[in-house]
Design a protein around this motif. Structure first.
Motif, PDB file in Angstrom:
ATOM      1  N   SER A  32       0.939  -1.188  -0.008  1.00 46.48           N
ATOM      2  CA  SER A  32      -0.117  -0.001   0.045  1.00 46.48           C
ATOM      3  C   SER A  32       0.837   1.103   0.165  1.00 46.48           C
ATOM      4  O   SER A  32       2.172   1.133   0.130  1.00 46.48           O
ATOM      5  CB  SER A  32      -0.919   0.035   1.298  1.00 46.48           C
ATOM      6  OG  SER A  32      -0.184  -0.313   2.499  1.00 46.48           O
ATOM      7  N   GLY A  33       0.313   2.502  -0.233  1.00 47.45           N
ATOM      8  CA  GLY A  33       0.960   3.642  -0.165  1.00 47.45           C
ATOM      9  C   GLY A  33       1.320   4.419  -1.402  1.00 47.45           C
ATOM     10  O   GLY A  33       2.012   5.311  -1.402  1.00 47.45           O
ATOM     11  N   VAL A  34       0.808   3.883  -2.596  1.00 49.47           N
ATOM     12  CA  VAL A  34       1.205   4.399  -3.823  1.00 49.47           C
ATOM     13  C   VAL A  34       0.578   5.908  -3.976  1.00 49.47           C
ATOM     14  O   VAL A  34       1.232   6.696  -4.851  1.00 49.47           O
ATOM     15  CB  VAL A  34       0.635   3.459  -5.153  1.00 49.47           C
ATOM     16  CG1 VAL A  34      -0.972   3.632  -5.091  1.00 49.47           C
ATOM     17  CG2 VAL A  34       1.152   3.990  -6.490  1.00 49.47           C
ATOM     18  N   GLU A  35      -0.386   6.460  -3.250  1.00 46.19           N
ATOM     19  CA  GLU A  35      -0.880   7.550  -3.245  1.00 46.19           C
ATOM     20  C   GLU A  35       0.241   8.766  -2.822  1.00 46.19           C
ATOM     21  O   GLU A  35      -0.355   9.819  -3.003  1.00 46.19           O
ATOM     22  CB  GLU A  35      -1.909   7.546  -2.590  1.00 46.19           C
ATOM     23  CG  GLU A  35      -1.972   7.576  -1.221  1.00 46.19           C
ATOM     24  CD  GLU A  35      -2.127   6.196  -0.618  1.00 46.19           C
ATOM     25  OE1 GLU A  35      -2.090   5.971   0.626  1.00 46.19           O
ATOM     26  OE2 GLU A  35      -1.788   5.190  -1.436  1.00 46.19           O
ATOM     27  N   ASN A  36       1.083   8.156  -2.057  1.00 44.36           N
ATOM     28  CA  ASN A  36       2.193   9.285  -1.701  1.00 44.36           C
ATOM     29  C   ASN A  36       3.047   9.936  -2.676  1.00 44.36           C
ATOM     30  O   ASN A  36       3.660   9.037  -3.527  1.00 44.36           O
ATOM     31  CB  ASN A  36       3.200   8.666  -0.477  1.00 44.36           C
ATOM     32  CG  ASN A  36       1.930   8.406   0.653  1.00 44.36           C
ATOM     33  OD1 ASN A  36       1.656   9.246   1.526  1.00 44.36           O
ATOM     34  ND2 ASN A  36       1.806   7.151   0.822  1.00 44.36           N
ATOM     35  N   SER A  37       3.315  11.172  -2.647  1.00 47.11           N
ATOM     36  CA  SER A  37       3.968  11.810  -3.625  1.00 47.11           C
ATOM     37  C   SER A  37       5.364  11.273  -3.753  1.00 47.11           C
ATOM     38  O   SER A  37       6.115  11.457  -4.839  1.00 47.11           O
ATOM     39  CB  SER A  37       3.976  13.385  -3.385  1.00 47.11           C
ATOM     40  OG  SER A  37       2.881  13.981  -3.205  1.00 47.11           O
ATOM     41  N   SER A  38       6.126  11.019  -2.505  1.00 47.06           N
ATOM     42  CA  SER A  38       7.414  10.366  -2.791  1.00 47.06           C
ATOM     43  C   SER A  38       7.310   8.970  -3.518  1.00 47.06           C
ATOM     44  O   SER A  38       8.711   8.683  -3.973  1.00 47.06           O
ATOM     45  CB  SER A  38       7.855   9.858  -1.195  1.00 47.06           C
ATOM     46  OG  SER A  38       7.021   9.056  -0.508  1.00 47.06           O
ATOM     47  N   VAL A  39       6.405   8.303  -3.712  1.00 45.36           N
ATOM     48  CA  VAL A  39       6.531   7.209  -4.535  1.00 45.36           C
ATOM     49  C   VAL A  39       6.466   7.719  -6.066  1.00 45.36           C
ATOM     50  O   VAL A  39       7.563   7.233  -6.837  1.00 45.36           O
ATOM     51  CB  VAL A  39       5.255   6.356  -4.730  1.00 45.36           C
ATOM     52  CG1 VAL A  39       4.970   5.136  -5.581  1.00 45.36           C
ATOM     53  CG2 VAL A  39       5.107   5.593  -3.172  1.00 45.36           C
ATOM     54  N   GLY A  40       6.007   8.636  -6.249  1.00 44.94           N
ATOM     55  CA  GLY A  40       6.175   9.192  -7.650  1.00 44.94           C
ATOM     56  C   GLY A  40       7.407   9.782  -8.123  1.00 44.94           C
ATOM     57  O   GLY A  40       8.147   9.752  -9.161  1.00 44.94           O
ATOM     58  N   THR A  41       8.105  10.576  -7.135  1.00 47.70           N
ATOM     59  CA  THR A  41       9.265  11.021  -7.270  1.00 47.70           C
ATOM     60  C   THR A  41      10.527   9.664  -7.166  1.00 47.70           C
ATOM     61  O   THR A  41      11.218   9.831  -8.163  1.00 47.70           O
ATOM     62  CB  THR A  41       9.595  11.787  -5.772  1.00 47.70           C
ATOM     63  OG1 THR A  41       8.741  12.854  -5.731  1.00 47.70           O
ATOM     64  CG2 THR A  41      11.060  12.383  -5.942  1.00 47.70           C
ATOM     65  N   THR A  42      10.166   8.783  -6.541  1.00 45.78           N
ATOM     66  CA  THR A  42      11.098   7.674  -6.636  1.00 45.78           C
ATOM     67  C   THR A  42      11.064   7.110  -8.006  1.00 45.78           C
ATOM     68  O   THR A  42      11.969   6.746  -8.478  1.00 45.78           O
ATOM     69  CB  THR A  42      10.857   6.699  -5.575  1.00 45.78           C
ATOM     70  OG1 THR A  42      11.068   7.213  -4.051  1.00 45.78           O
ATOM     71  CG2 THR A  42      11.921   5.480  -5.563  1.00 45.78           C
TER      72      THR A  42
END
Length: 193
Positions: free
Chosen positions: A160-170
Motif C-alpha cells: 500500500s502507499g502508492v498515493e504518496n508523492s514520494s512514490v512518484g518522485t522515486t
C-alpha cells in the motif's frame, strides 16, 4: 516545512503492508498468465538472463527450487545493509517469495509455477523485519533506489502507499537511472497511474 519553500511535498512516513497473498503453487491456477497472455509472449521471449529484476518485499526463500538458481545478492533496506555485508534477505512471511515466483520462477522445468520471465537475475530487497510484512514507506523507497543503483532494470513493490508523492518522485528517479518502478495500485479499483 512547506511554508519554507524548500520542499516539494511533506507527508508522514506511513507503515505500509503487502497487498494480496495468493498461495496456490500450480501454474494452471495462476490466472494472471491467462489475463496477460503470457504464453503468447513466451513464443517471442521467455528469458532475459542479462537483466536484473528486483522486488522490494518481505525477502525470499533462498532454497526455493524455482528461484534459487536465479538469485543474486540483494539488500535489507530496513537495516540498510547489503546482503554481501550480512544483510538478511530471507523471507519473513512468504509474500516476497510469492512475488519473486510471479516475476521469475524458472519455467518449463517441471517444478512448481512459472514466472513471467523464466531466466532472469533476481535481486531481493527485504524492506521489513516484521513477521506481518509491514514496512515503512521510506524503507520501501530506499530499497527501490538501492536496486536501481545496483543494476536492476525493473523494481516492483506490492505494498500500500502508492498515493504518496514520494512514490512518484522515486519512480522518476529510477526512470532517470534507466530503470522502471512498478508500485502496486492497491485492491480498491483506484487509478493511481
Amino acid at each position: 516545512l512547506m511554508a519554507t519553500g524548500n520542499y516539494e511535498y511533506v507527508h508522514p512516513d506511513w507503515m505500509c503492508y503487502p497487498i494480496g497473498d495468493p498461495n496456490d503453487p500450480k501454474y494452471g491456477d495462476q490466472w494472471h498468465h491467462g489475463v496477460m497472455k503470457s504464453s503468447s509472449a513466451w513464443d517471442l521471449i521467455s528469458a532475459a538472463s542479462g537483466q536484473i529484476a528486483t522486488w522490494v518485499d518481505t525477502g525470499v526463500d533462498h532454497s526455493h527450487p524455482d528461484l534459487a538458481a536465479s538469485l543474486i545478492p540483494g539488500y535489507n533496506s530496513a537495516d540498510q545493509l547489503e546482503e554481501i555485508n550480512g544483510g538478511d534477505t530471507s523471507d519473513i512471511n512468504g509474500h516476497g517469495t510469492h512475488v519473486a515466483g510471479c516475476i521469475g520462477a524458472i519455467g518449463n522445468n517441471g517444478v512448481g509455477v512459472a514466472g513471467v520471465v523464466w531466466d532472469i537475475q533476481l535481486m531481493p530487497v527485504r524492506c521489513s523485519n516484521s513477521s506481518n510484512g509491514g514496512a515503512y514507506l521510506s524503507d520501501i523507497l530506499d530499497g527501490a533506489r538501492w536496486a536501481a543503483d545496483n543494476g536492476a532494470k525493473t523494481v516492483s513493490a506490492s505494498y500500500s502507499g502508492v498515493e504518496n508523492s514520494s512514490v512518484g518522485t522515486t519512480g522518476t528517479d529510477l526512470k532517470n537511472k534507466d530503470a522502471l518502478f512498478f508500485y502496486a495500485a492497491g485492491n480498491s479499483g483506484d487509478n493511481w497511474s
